[in-house]
Design a protein around this motif. Structure first.
Motif, PDB file in Angstrom:
ATOM      1  N   ASP A 357     -45.632 -30.402   3.441  1.00  0.00           N
ATOM      2  CA  ASP A 357     -46.339 -31.603   3.913  1.00  0.00           C
ATOM      3  C   ASP A 357     -46.062 -32.839   3.079  1.00  0.00           C
ATOM      4  O   ASP A 357     -46.496 -33.936   3.445  1.00  0.00           O
ATOM      5  N   ALA A 358     -45.344 -32.701   1.959  1.00  0.00           N
ATOM      6  CA  ALA A 358     -45.016 -33.858   1.130  1.00  0.00           C
ATOM      7  C   ALA A 358     -43.641 -33.621   0.516  1.00  0.00           C
ATOM      8  O   ALA A 358     -43.490 -32.792  -0.389  1.00  0.00           O
ATOM      9  N   CYS A 359     -42.632 -34.339   1.013  1.00  0.00           N
ATOM     10  CA  CYS A 359     -41.268 -34.102   0.540  1.00  0.00           C
ATOM     11  C   CYS A 359     -40.395 -35.328   0.785  1.00  0.00           C
ATOM     12  O   CYS A 359     -40.710 -36.197   1.605  1.00  0.00           O
ATOM     13  N   ASP A 360     -39.289 -35.388   0.056  1.00  0.00           N
ATOM     14  CA  ASP A 360     -38.277 -36.437   0.167  1.00  0.00           C
ATOM     15  C   ASP A 360     -37.004 -35.751   0.643  1.00  0.00           C
ATOM     16  O   ASP A 360     -36.477 -34.860  -0.027  1.00  0.00           O
ATOM     17  N   VAL A 361     -36.495 -36.139   1.818  1.00  0.00           N
ATOM     18  CA  VAL A 361     -35.426 -35.422   2.496  1.00  0.00           C
ATOM     19  C   VAL A 361     -34.197 -36.314   2.628  1.00  0.00           C
ATOM     20  O   VAL A 361     -34.297 -37.454   3.094  1.00  0.00           O
ATOM     21  N   VAL A 362     -33.039 -35.792   2.227  1.00  0.00           N
ATOM     22  CA  VAL A 362     -31.763 -36.488   2.409  1.00  0.00           C
ATOM     23  C   VAL A 362     -30.961 -35.731   3.458  1.00  0.00           C
ATOM     24  O   VAL A 362     -30.826 -34.510   3.388  1.00  0.00           O
ATOM     25  N   VAL A 363     -30.444 -36.463   4.445  1.00  0.00           N
ATOM     26  CA  VAL A 363     -29.690 -35.869   5.550  1.00  0.00           C
ATOM     27  C   VAL A 363     -28.245 -36.351   5.464  1.00  0.00           C
ATOM     28  O   VAL A 363     -27.990 -37.563   5.446  1.00  0.00           O
ATOM     29  N   GLU A 364     -27.289 -35.411   5.416  1.00  0.00           N
ATOM     30  CA  GLU A 364     -25.876 -35.744   5.270  1.00  0.00           C
ATOM     31  C   GLU A 364     -25.086 -35.129   6.415  1.00  0.00           C
ATOM     32  O   GLU A 364     -25.072 -33.910   6.580  1.00  0.00           O
ATOM     33  N   PRO A 365     -24.411 -35.957   7.220  1.00  0.00           N
ATOM     34  CA  PRO A 365     -23.643 -35.410   8.349  1.00  0.00           C
ATOM     35  C   PRO A 365     -22.452 -34.597   7.868  1.00  0.00           C
ATOM     36  O   PRO A 365     -21.845 -34.898   6.833  1.00  0.00           O
ATOM     37  N   PRO A 401     -31.210 -41.344  14.597  1.00  0.00           N
ATOM     38  CA  PRO A 401     -30.404 -41.324  13.374  1.00  0.00           C
ATOM     39  C   PRO A 401     -31.285 -41.410  12.136  1.00  0.00           C
ATOM     40  O   PRO A 401     -32.333 -42.066  12.141  1.00  0.00           O
ATOM     41  N   ALA A 402     -30.857 -40.744  11.074  1.00  0.00           N
ATOM     42  CA  ALA A 402     -31.607 -40.771   9.817  1.00  0.00           C
ATOM     43  C   ALA A 402     -30.695 -40.382   8.676  1.00  0.00           C
ATOM     44  O   ALA A 402     -29.857 -39.487   8.808  1.00  0.00           O
ATOM     45  N   SER A 403     -30.848 -41.059   7.562  1.00  0.00           N
ATOM     46  CA  SER A 403     -30.159 -40.669   6.327  1.00  0.00           C
ATOM     47  C   SER A 403     -31.143 -40.156   5.283  1.00  0.00           C
ATOM     48  O   SER A 403     -30.760 -39.413   4.378  1.00  0.00           O
ATOM     49  N   ARG A 404     -32.406 -40.536   5.445  1.00  0.00           N
ATOM     50  CA  ARG A 404     -33.432 -40.095   4.493  1.00  0.00           C
ATOM     51  C   ARG A 404     -34.783 -40.153   5.197  1.00  0.00           C
ATOM     52  O   ARG A 404     -35.050 -41.078   5.983  1.00  0.00           O
ATOM     53  N   ILE A 405     -35.615 -39.164   4.917  1.00  0.00           N
ATOM     54  CA  ILE A 405     -36.947 -39.113   5.511  1.00  0.00           C
ATOM     55  C   ILE A 405     -37.942 -38.778   4.414  1.00  0.00           C
ATOM     56  O   ILE A 405     -37.761 -37.798   3.680  1.00  0.00           O
ATOM     57  N   VAL A 406     -38.969 -39.588   4.294  1.00  0.00           N
ATOM     58  CA  VAL A 406     -40.049 -39.333   3.352  1.00  0.00           C
ATOM     59  C   VAL A 406     -41.272 -38.907   4.159  1.00  0.00           C
ATOM     60  O   VAL A 406     -41.750 -39.651   5.026  1.00  0.00           O
ATOM     61  N   ILE A 407     -41.748 -37.689   3.900  1.00  0.00           N
ATOM     62  CA  ILE A 407     -42.938 -37.161   4.553  1.00  0.00           C
ATOM     63  C   ILE A 407     -44.020 -37.031   3.490  1.00  0.00           C
ATOM     64  O   ILE A 407     -43.821 -36.376   2.475  1.00  0.00           O
ATOM     65  N   ASP A 408     -45.137 -37.682   3.716  1.00  0.00           N
ATOM     66  CA  ASP A 408     -46.244 -37.597   2.760  1.00  0.00           C
ATOM     67  C   ASP A 408     -47.545 -37.457   3.544  1.00  0.00           C
ATOM     68  O   ASP A 408     -48.261 -38.418   3.782  1.00  0.00           O
ATOM     69  N   ARG A 409     -47.756 -36.206   4.001  1.00  0.00           N
ATOM     70  CA  ARG A 409     -48.943 -35.866   4.783  1.00  0.00           C
ATOM     71  C   ARG A 409     -49.036 -36.731   6.039  1.00  0.00           C
ATOM     72  O   ARG A 409     -48.393 -36.426   7.032  1.00  0.00           O
ATOM     73  N   SER A 410     -49.771 -37.831   6.015  1.00  0.00           N
ATOM     74  CA  SER A 410     -49.980 -38.584   7.253  1.00  0.00           C
ATOM     75  C   SER A 410     -49.046 -39.776   7.408  1.00  0.00           C
ATOM     76  O   SER A 410     -49.183 -40.525   8.382  1.00  0.00           O
TER      77      SER A 410
END
Length: 454
Positions: A357-365, A401-410
């Motif tokens: 529920d709380a993470c920093d995500v890097v997406v690489e094609p 499209p996304a290169s980075r996604i920050v998920i922090d609960r809400s």
């Protein structure tokens, strides 16, 4: 001070987006850096989760990650120009360098405000109760509403902007000479929505922010679109930017408080969304020597009654760097935000990646096609376990499209390399996990460490 994150019973309360444990929060204000410390103030009602009798809350940080919740900075005065609220504004500085909060003082008259000044201590932690009005409602029959002063230097001279609504239904930005911080000189309507593409139409342009983009001749005039409803109410739209070229005004060696012989002249060269999400509004932009730093308000998605029960409402986004890419504004988290990452990096190349529920995500094609990765982010209606996908009961929060996604609960902040970010609010369940479905991409993620205020 105990951590609000650790003690808060609401599963929507964030881990790594600092804010007070209770109360209303909206527009970031007074963003500045003084003696190596960043300060962000914000619209705040410490007494409830509703927008009422607005104060200025205050956070400070030496590194944009380790934040301190400071005492409330500005409180509405008993009988002054801000007796019904200290609304949005910026941090200015006297000629001797002393900080001055420059904001909209509100006295209950719809869409009317006065530019109000409050002087602070050198460390921005103590504020005088004395209030000074630098500019009242303009003596201009065209102008029916004003708010949200902003200070900017152009060719070495200090100018001020103010958001406005006009009697003919246009939105506008007003221009003032503010070289004398205590006494502004009105120079009329600087830009109006009638001069701009329909993408920026509004009844009032709120929170105008003007910043020259690093390593370019282009300025971004950021405006948040306020719309009047037929029933007399209003609604908040999105945040757009007018991309400008500006003919410089008075030269830097002009008399400090003398009247300028010319005023800055803007020319619109394009427009761009600043953030295309449904929850982003009223950002504040700070021109630093090597970057344009931006923080926005992430407004709630849930019903007011749920915020009332939880005791809080509103978040600030992570600090972002604002740049220009092929005519579009791109924002990404400042490099300092990597300091929120905790523990090892987790790498996944699966069809469905289960995230906490709380993470920093890097997406690489995969490969070197040059095309951005495309992902779908889903929030299941109940917590996931193991490899369960539950797609039939999951809400799609983002797809694109996304290169980075920050998920922090809400709060979810999606970043891309070639276009605006997207800020979304969600309503997670306790122990919520997420599904990320990447298309031809690898995913690396880190957990976010909890904020522990000093």
């Amino acid at each position: 001070m105990p951590s609000p994150t650790a003690s808060h019973p609401d599963p929507a309360f964030p881990v790594a987006h600092p804010r007070p444990a209770r109360g209303w929060l909206n527009d970031p204000n007074g963003l500045c850096r003084v003696d190596g410390v960043w300060h962000v103030f914000f619209q705040h009602n410490p007494h409830s989760a509703r927008h009422d009798r607005i104060h200025w809350g205050h956070l400070s940080s030496p590194d944009l990650v380790d934040w301190t919740e400071e005492p409330v900075a500005l409180v509405p005065s008993t009988d002054g120009p801000d007796r019904d609220g200290c609304w949005s504004g910026v941090m200015g500085f006297d000629d001797d360098g002393a900080p001055v909060a420059v904001y909209s003082g509100v006295q209950g008259i719809e869409n009317a405000s006065e530019v109000t000044l409050a002087r602070g201590s050198a460390d921005l932690r103590e504020w005088s109760a004395e209030r000074h009005v630098a500019a009242g409602m303009p003596e201009d029959d065209r102008v029916i509403g004003v708010r949200d002063p902003f200070l900017v230097r152009i060719a070495g001279r200090r100018w001020a902007l103010q958001g406005a609504g006009l009697a003919d239904g246009q939105a506008a930005v007003l221009l003032y000479d503010a070289e004398d911080l205590d006494r502004w000189t009105y120079h009329g309507v600087w830009l109006s929505s009638g001069q701009a593409p329909a993408a920026v139409d509004a009844d009032i342009w709120e929170c105008p922010q003007l910043v020259r983009l690093t390593d370019t001749e282009t300025w971004a005039l950021v405006v948040s679109r306020w719309h009047r409803r037929p029933d007399g109410g209003h609604e908040l739209g999105d945040t757009q930017a007018l991309l400008l070229e500006i003919e410089d005004a008075a030269p830097a060696d002009a008399a400090p408080h003398g009247a300028p012989t010319t005023v800055p002249t803007p020319r619109i060269v394009g427009t761009s969304a600043v953030d295309d999400g449904p929850s982003f509004y009223a950002p504040q932009v700070l021109a630093e020597p090597d970057r344009a730093l931006m923080i926005g308000w992430a407004r709630e998605r849930r019903a007011q009654e749920l915020s009332d029960a939880a005791g809080w409402s509103g978040l600030l986004t992570w600090p972002r760097v604002l740049t220009l890419h092929d005519g579009a504004l791109v924002s990404r988290p400042v490099p300092e935000c990597e300091g929120w990452r905790e523990g090892p990096a987790h790498r996944a190349d699966d069809d469905v990646v289960i995230l906490p529920d709380a993470c920093d995500v890097v997406v690489e094609p995969h490969g070197s096609t040059g095309s951005p990765a495309v992902v779908t982010l889903r929030m299941p209606t109940s917590p996931l376990t193991g490899s369960e996908t539950g797609s039939e009961t999951a809400e799609t929060v983002y797809s694109g499209p996304a290169s980075r996604i920050v998920i922090d609960r809400s709060i979810i902040e999606v970043y891309r390399e070639d276009g605006p970010a997207r800020t979304v609010r969600a309503e997670p369940a306790p122990g919520q996990q997420w599904q990320l479905i990447p298309q031809g991409a690898a995913v690396t993620w880190w957990a976010l460490r909890p904020w522990s205020p000093a």
